[in-house]
Scaffold this active site. Sequence first.
Site, short mmCIF file in Angstrom:
data_model
loop_
_atom_site.label_atom_id
_atom_site.label_comp_id
_atom_site.label_asym_id
_atom_site.label_seq_id
_atom_site.Cartn_x
_atom_site.Cartn_y
_atom_site.Cartn_z
N HIS A 1 42.29 17.30 37.53
CA HIS A 1 41.78 17.47 36.54
C HIS A 1 42.08 17.38 35.09
CE1 HIS A 1 38.07 18.33 39.10
NE2 HIS A 1 38.47 17.26 39.61
N HIS B 1 42.08 11.03 47.69
CA HIS B 1 40.94 10.83 48.70
C HIS B 1 41.46 10.12 49.85
CE1 HIS B 1 37.35 11.19 45.88
NE2 HIS B 1 38.13 11.93 45.46
#
Length: 748
Positions: A277, A92
């Site tokens: 993920h 992020h």
Amino acid sequence: MSNEAKCPFNHTAGSGTTNQDWWPKRLRLELLSQHSAKTNPLDPDFDYAKAFNSLDLAAVKQDLAKLMTDSQDWWPADFGHYGPLFIRMAWHSAGTYRVGDGRGGAGRGQQRFAPLNSWPDNVSLDKARRLLWPIKKKYGNKISWADLFILTGNVALETMGFKTFGFGGGREDTWEPDQDVYWGDEKTWLGGDLRYGKNEAQPVADKAGHGKEHGRTDGGRNLENPLAAVQMGLIYVNPEGPDGNPDPQASAHDIRETFARMAMNDEETVALIAGGHTFGKTHGAGPADNVGPEPEAAELENQGLGWKNSFGTGKGSDTITSGLEVTWTSTPTKWSNNFFWNLFGYEWELTKSPAGAHQWIPKHGAGAGSVPDAHDPSKRHVPSMLTSDIALRVDPAYEKIARRFFENPDEFADAFARAWFKLTHRDMGPRVRYLGPEVPAEDLIWQDPIPKVNHPLVDDQDVAALKQKVLASGLSVSELVSTAWASASTFRGSDKRGGANGARIRLAPQKDWAVNQPEQLAKVLKVLEGIQADFNGKQSGGKKVSLADLIVLAGCAAIEQAAGQAGHKVTVPFTAGRMDASQEQTDVASFAPLEPVHDGFRNFLKSRYDVPAEHLLIDRAQLLTLTAPEMTVLIGGLRVLDVHTDKEKHGVFTDRPGVLTNDFFRNLIDMGTEWKPSSPARESFTGHDRKTGKQKWTASRVDLVFGSNSQLRALSEVYASDDAQDKFVRDFIAAWTKVMNLDRFDLK
């Protein structure tokens, strides 16, 4: 009662109605004075590169590795490992980058400041940064927060069994929020209506892939440039689907556009989503109304931490972050191919998290008990997926890549390693800026490689001889200065791309950009290439002059001549050392976003825009890292040197074009001239003698703003004064030299 008690302070410095409140469309010149020495607490002579290179990077990584499993009671680690949290933190930090203007990204450590520290997509990353503080404290200024964020992400991956591609340090911290980054016009978190509500023309990717990095893709949603995120406060796409609609196919359209605008192709996109993920989980233990204000709105006693959670213990199994409660794999703290095994091994159906968010689980109870609980070893769960994960299965192009990665795990690992490295280093510019022992040796095309200097450089005598050749070539001052400016002014301080080094102005796509006046450019380059060939052919010992150097040198020679004709004998600084890149080293699609569709310095607008030209000038100047005085003096100098792209010669306020005088400023603010709009849109103007009515000049909005805006007029008055000619020439040369050397990282 004392007088002091009767007359309390109701207002403080900076409070009250501001100029921005009164005039919201005012020119924001403060964008050109961000991150000054006044905000930097480090010593003026602090050298971050030197400090970082003195660091024992292996020791830092060892400390980070210990931190990964040192679970703290105040914020327990999921599955006993902080790795997934730190991967999200690094992701992020870097993931705000967008290729359209090069802004965002990890390079400044901006995740520490508003708005990013309080974005809805960054919930709980305040805790990740606090977990890192003991290590930052230990090593101090030898490693910036910006570098530490990315290094920690790498170590997180490595401690979970993944081999990373490498790490380059060199990201220097800033000490205040960036003000120049446009995050969108929405006034509510997770709003997305305005960024899709504007009908601006945007390029569509063609079959060859040109435009994919910065244009829209098929799918009917027209995302405003230069934005990449689909909603205010998200890093990428909505994991539940577009606007919360759990449609995997529609999600694939958003994913493709968003990741393309972050400079990622389909293969890199699949690798990043699946690789990221493979680890960890999302958090949605309860309804969002249990979560308190974000860090910027939290109370003082919370000391910069936000999102205080009143659900259960507020941490561990009771954590609420995105509202989704998803664990993708059976080994969430170990690198594996299990994400693809689950994605393709089950049929999926829609369900909702405890917080009410859309997510997916295997049909018919398949996979029950295959996924561990993050905090209770006695509990097991079914695997789960996000709508944006299922998109990788339903989109034909993504599905093909995903199955190939599923069947070839080594290829997947390599693709993820490279994509992760690109994600975390994309805004750092060329490889020469990377620091440390883990910099990969391989040159990557997205780094805009330039050959290393492999020959003796020209000396002062050579420079003098080349200047004479250039000035005797028949090319005008305007042509020489225009070409040098066109070559250097592609630089973007945001992601350190562009600039004169590499001489890519002679290559596709730059040679064909409208702003570069291709016919004139081809003429100038042909002459300069002839001078280069003649010079290099006569040298011994391998001495050469690159075209990149010669283009800049020619501009410098022209300025010296122009100053001389104004009565000033000057030498414009020049430092050789640029090299020429090849077309094979130049990714045409990747360079397309660098095209100046507006350049106020050359009075160029490719088309009409909703944003006024003078505001676009500030955007361009900020990307060039210019201050307001530097921008002002450059405009004045380039105008009198007859540098422009319009036939009307807007802004050439002199009867001696090609001579370096302060005529632009003197004539602009002369009260003997009355200005009138000459187009309905007020994009062009004519200046008339107040007494005779005779037309004297024509101008653009960019030209007139230097007499209209109060701050810019104040600067213009400095250069218009009778005693300012010497200062004007000095300041113009200094600003010119700065622009010519913006990409000379070898000199810094």
